[in-house]
Enzyme design. Structure first.
Site, PDB file in Angstrom:
ATOM      1  N   SER A 133      35.229  39.726  47.333  1.00  0.00           N
ATOM      2  CA  SER A 133      36.585  39.617  46.792  1.00  0.00           C
ATOM      3  C   SER A 133      36.632  38.441  45.826  1.00  0.00           C
ATOM      4  CB  SER A 133      37.548  39.360  47.950  1.00  0.00           C
ATOM      5  OG  SER A 133      38.782  38.897  47.466  1.00  0.00           O
ATOM      6  N   SER A 134      37.584  38.478  44.896  1.00  0.00           N
ATOM      7  CA  SER A 134      37.701  37.357  43.946  1.00  0.00           C
ATOM      8  C   SER A 134      38.235  36.091  44.633  1.00  0.00           C
ATOM      9  CB  SER A 134      38.610  37.742  42.778  1.00  0.00           C
ATOM     10  OG  SER A 134      39.894  38.093  43.238  1.00  0.00           O
ATOM     11  N   CYS A 135      38.749  36.214  45.875  1.00  0.00           N
ATOM     12  CA  CYS A 135      39.261  35.019  46.556  1.00  0.00           C
ATOM     13  C   CYS A 135      38.147  34.166  47.155  1.00  0.00           C
ATOM     14  CB  CYS A 135      40.287  35.378  47.617  1.00  0.00           C
ATOM     15  SG  CYS A 135      39.569  36.189  49.045  1.00  0.00           S
ATOM     16  N   TYR A 176      39.580  34.771  55.397  1.00  0.00           N
ATOM     17  CA  TYR A 176      39.015  35.990  54.825  1.00  0.00           C
ATOM     18  C   TYR A 176      37.893  35.631  53.846  1.00  0.00           C
ATOM     19  CZ  TYR A 176      39.004  40.313  52.020  1.00  0.00           C
ATOM     20  OH  TYR A 176      38.649  41.443  51.342  1.00  0.00           O
ATOM     21  N   LYS A 191      33.907  36.659  53.855  1.00  0.00           N
ATOM     22  CA  LYS A 191      33.279  37.393  52.746  1.00  0.00           C
ATOM     23  C   LYS A 191      32.104  36.601  52.165  1.00  0.00           C
ATOM     24  CE  LYS A 191      35.440  41.289  52.522  1.00  0.00           C
ATOM     25  NZ  LYS A 191      34.687  42.540  52.726  1.00  0.00           N
ATOM     26  N   HIS A 244      49.510  44.014  49.580  1.00  0.00           N
ATOM     27  CA  HIS A 244      49.354  43.170  48.397  1.00  0.00           C
ATOM     28  C   HIS A 244      50.575  43.344  47.488  1.00  0.00           C
ATOM     29  CE1 HIS A 244      45.110  43.501  49.716  1.00  0.00           C
ATOM     30  NE2 HIS A 244      45.121  42.235  49.379  1.00  0.00           N
TER      31      HIS A 244
HETATM   32  O1  GFB Z   1      48.761  40.392  46.286  1.00  0.00           O
HETATM   33  P1  GFB Z   1      48.993  39.150  47.064  1.00  0.00           P
HETATM   34  O2  GFB Z   1      49.552  39.296  48.428  1.00  0.00           O
HETATM   35  O3  GFB Z   1      47.653  38.371  47.209  1.00  0.00           O
HETATM   36  O4  GFB Z   1      50.008  38.198  46.261  1.00  0.00           O
HETATM   37  P2  GFB Z   1      46.778  37.204  46.563  1.00  0.00           P
HETATM   38  C1  GFB Z   1      49.832  37.901  44.901  1.00  0.00           C
HETATM   39  C2  GFB Z   1      51.013  37.105  44.388  1.00  0.00           C
HETATM   40  O5  GFB Z   1      52.168  37.964  44.366  1.00  0.00           O
HETATM   41  C3  GFB Z   1      51.407  35.889  45.225  1.00  0.00           C
HETATM   42  C4  GFB Z   1      53.275  37.300  44.955  1.00  0.00           C
HETATM   43  O6  GFB Z   1      51.777  34.836  44.373  1.00  0.00           O
HETATM   44  C5  GFB Z   1      52.626  36.394  46.009  1.00  0.00           C
HETATM   45  O7  GFB Z   1      53.516  35.373  46.419  1.00  0.00           O
HETATM   46  N1  GFB Z   1      54.227  38.287  45.484  1.00  0.00           N
HETATM   47  C6  GFB Z   1      55.487  38.497  44.997  1.00  0.00           C
HETATM   48  C7  GFB Z   1      54.066  39.124  46.525  1.00  0.00           C
HETATM   49  N2  GFB Z   1      56.130  39.403  45.717  1.00  0.00           N
HETATM   50  C8  GFB Z   1      55.279  39.830  46.677  1.00  0.00           C
HETATM   51  C9  GFB Z   1      55.389  40.786  47.721  1.00  0.00           C
HETATM   52  O8  GFB Z   1      56.409  41.437  47.929  1.00  0.00           O
HETATM   53  N3  GFB Z   1      54.284  40.978  48.504  1.00  0.00           N
HETATM   54  C10 GFB Z   1      53.116  40.285  48.295  1.00  0.00           C
HETATM   55  N4  GFB Z   1      52.070  40.538  49.085  1.00  0.00           N
HETATM   56  N5  GFB Z   1      52.996  39.348  47.327  1.00  0.00           N
HETATM   57  C11 GFB Z   1      45.221  38.054  48.436  1.00  0.00           C
HETATM   58  C12 GFB Z   1      44.370  37.374  49.457  1.00  0.00           C
HETATM   59  O9  GFB Z   1      45.719  37.011  47.685  1.00  0.00           O
HETATM   60  O10 GFB Z   1      44.553  38.915  47.559  1.00  0.00           O
HETATM   61  C13 GFB Z   1      43.258  38.200  49.939  1.00  0.00           C
HETATM   62  O11 GFB Z   1      45.212  36.880  50.475  1.00  0.00           O
HETATM   63  C14 GFB Z   1      42.568  38.993  48.877  1.00  0.00           C
HETATM   64  O12 GFB Z   1      42.354  37.373  50.601  1.00  0.00           O
HETATM   65  C15 GFB Z   1      43.554  39.736  48.036  1.00  0.00           C
HETATM   66  O13 GFB Z   1      41.774  38.179  48.046  1.00  0.00           O
HETATM   67  C16 GFB Z   1      42.917  40.498  46.905  1.00  0.00           C
HETATM   68  O14 GFB Z   1      46.149  37.641  45.275  1.00  0.00           O
HETATM   69  O15 GFB Z   1      47.537  35.915  46.466  1.00  0.00           O
END
Ligand code: GFB
Length: 315
Positions: A108-110, A137, A141, A180
Site C-alpha cells: 500500500s502507499s501508506c 496496517y 505491510k 475509504h
Molecule cells: O480514504 P481514507 O479513509 O484513507 O481517507 P487514507 C482519505 C481522506 O479523506 C482523509 C477524508 O483525509 C479523510 O479524513 N475523508 C473525508 C473521509 N470524508 C471521508 C469519509 O466520509 N470517509 C473516509 N474514510 N474518509 C487509508 C489508510 O488512509 O488509506 C490505509 O488508513 C490505506 O492504511 C488506505 O493506506 C489506502 O488515504 O487517509
C-alpha cells in the site's frame, strides 16, 4: 504463466481479488483456485498448509488482507496488524514450501513516511516516521514485503511486491464507518440527493491530497507484472495524479447530481497530508492506467446504485 496454470487468488471476494479474477478470466486463464473465508481462514496456519498441500497451486496472487479507511485503521489497530501479519506470513511461507513458482504480494502507499517528499519513490521506504492513523496496517505491510524480499534472498523464492495507491471501483466497501473516502462520498452524496438533504458532511479539512486508481487498472498491472517483472525491488502502481479531498467531494457531488452545501468536519482526522506515488519505474516498463478518474467514479457510482443502494431499499 500459461492459460492452464493453477492460479490461487487469495481474497477473491474483495475489491482487489475480484478484479484480478475478472482480469484473469477475461484473459483466458482457466484454472483459477479460490476459497471463501468460511472455506479457508487464511489466519490459520495449519489450514493454509493443508490447502496448499491439497491444491498445489503454481502461481499465487495474494490479495487477501484486512483493509479499511482512516477511521477503521485507527479504531481497530490490533485487528489490522495481527490479521495482516498472519494472512501474509501463512500464505507466503506455504507458497514457498509447497513449490509455488511465483507469488505477487500487494502492499500500500501508506508504507511510506508521513512526510515523504512527493511524488514518493520506492527508495523512500523506511526513511521516516509513518502516519499514526495507519501505522499498524503499514507496519504489517512492510513486514510482508520484507518477508518476500527475505525469501527471495535466502531461498530464491520468486515473490514480487506491488505498492498500489488508494484504490476504488465496483465491489468497494460502502459502509460509512469502515470505508475509504471515495466510496463513502459516493454513498453520502447519493443519499443526500435522494433524501433531499441540504448538506453533506466530509471528514477533515478537505486539504489532504490523494491519488486514486481504479481497481481494474490495478488488476491489469498485476497481470502485467506477473508476466514481466521478477525483481526484489518493490514497485509503485498509480496514476501519477492526485486531487484534494475538497476537489474529490465537488466531483462526486457533480456526478451524483447533489447541488447542496459541502461541510467539513474538522474534528475528524486528515491523515497524511499528501500521498502521491512516483510511478516512473512501472511506466518505464510500458504500463499505463486506462481509466480516468471521472469515468471511473461514474462507473463505480452506477455499480453502487444497482448493487447496493437499490438492494438496500428492498431489505
Ligand atoms: O480514504 P481514507 O479513509 O484513507 O481517507 P487514507 C482519505 C481522506 O479523506 C482523509 C477524508 O483525509 C479523510 O479524513 N475523508 C473525508 C473521509 N470524508 C471521508 C469519509 O466520509 N470517509 C473516509 N474514510 N474518509 C487509508 C489508510 O488512509 O488509506 C490505509 O488508513 C490505506 O492504511 C488506505 O493506506 C489506502 O488515504 O487517509
Amino acid at each position: 504463466m500459461t492459460k492452464d496454470s493453477k492460479i490461487f487468488i487469495a481474497g477473491h471476494r474483495g475489491l482487489v481479488g475480484s478484479a484480478i479474477v475478472r482480469k484473469l478470466q477475461a484473459a483466458g486463464y482457466t484454472h483459477l483456485i479460490t476459497r471463501t473465508r468460511n472455506e479457508l481462514d487464511l489466519r490459520n496456519q495449519a489450514a493454509v498448509e493443508r490447502f496448499f498441500a491439497e491444491t498445489q497451486p503454481t502461481y499465487v496472487f495474494l490479495a487477501a488482507a484486512r483493509v479499511g479507511g482512516i477511521l477503521a485503521n485507527s479504531t481497530y489497530p490490533a485487528d489490522f496488524i495481527r490479521d495482516n501479519l498472519q494472512i501474509q506470513t501463512n500464505v507466503i511461507d506455504a507458497a514457498y514450501r509447497f513449490g509455488v513458482k511465483k507469488l505477487l504480494f500487494l502492499g500500500s502507499s501508506c508504507i511510506y513516511p508521513k512526510h515523504a517528499p512527493q511524488p514518493m519513490k520506492e527508495e523512500y521506504l523506511l526513511t521516516g516516521a509513518l502516519e499514526p492513523t495507519n501505522e499498524w496496517y503499514a507496519v504489517a505491510k512492510i513486514a510482508g514485503l520484507k518477508l518476500c524480499q527475505a525469501y527471495r534472498r535466502q531461498y530464491g523464492f520468486n515473490a514480487i511486491c506491488l505498492m498500489p495507491t488508494n484504490l476504488y471501483g465496483p465491489g468497494d466497501n460502502f459502509d460509512l464507518e469502515t470505508s475509504h473516502v471515495l466510496p463513502a462520498l459516493i454513498r453520502k452524496f447519493h443519499e443526500a440527493k435522494t433524501q433531499g438533504a441540504k448538506q453533506v458532511v466530509v471528514w477533515g479539512t478537505g486539504t489532504p491530497r490523494r491519488e486514486f486508481l481504479h481497481v481494474d487498472d490495478l488488476a491489469d498491472a498485476c497481470l502485467f507484472l506477473m508476466q514481466h517483472y521478477n525483481d526484489e525491488d518493490i514497485i509503485n502502481v498509480g496514476t501519477g495524479k492526485d486531487i484534494s479531498i475538497r476537489e474529490l467531494a465537488e466531483l462526486i457531488a457533480e456526478i451524483t447530481g447533489f447541488s447542496g452545501e459541502i461541510v467539513f468536519d474538522t474534528s475528524k482526522p486528515d491523515g497524511t497530508p499528501r500521498k502521491l506515488l512516483d510511478v516512473s519505474r512501472l511506466w518505464a516498463m510500458g504500463w499505463r492506467p486506462k481509466i480516468g478518474l471521472r469515468e471511473g467514479i461514474e462507473e463505480t457510482y452506477h455499480w453502487y446504485v444497482t448493487h447496493y443502494a437499490e438492494k438496500a431499499m428492498h431489505v
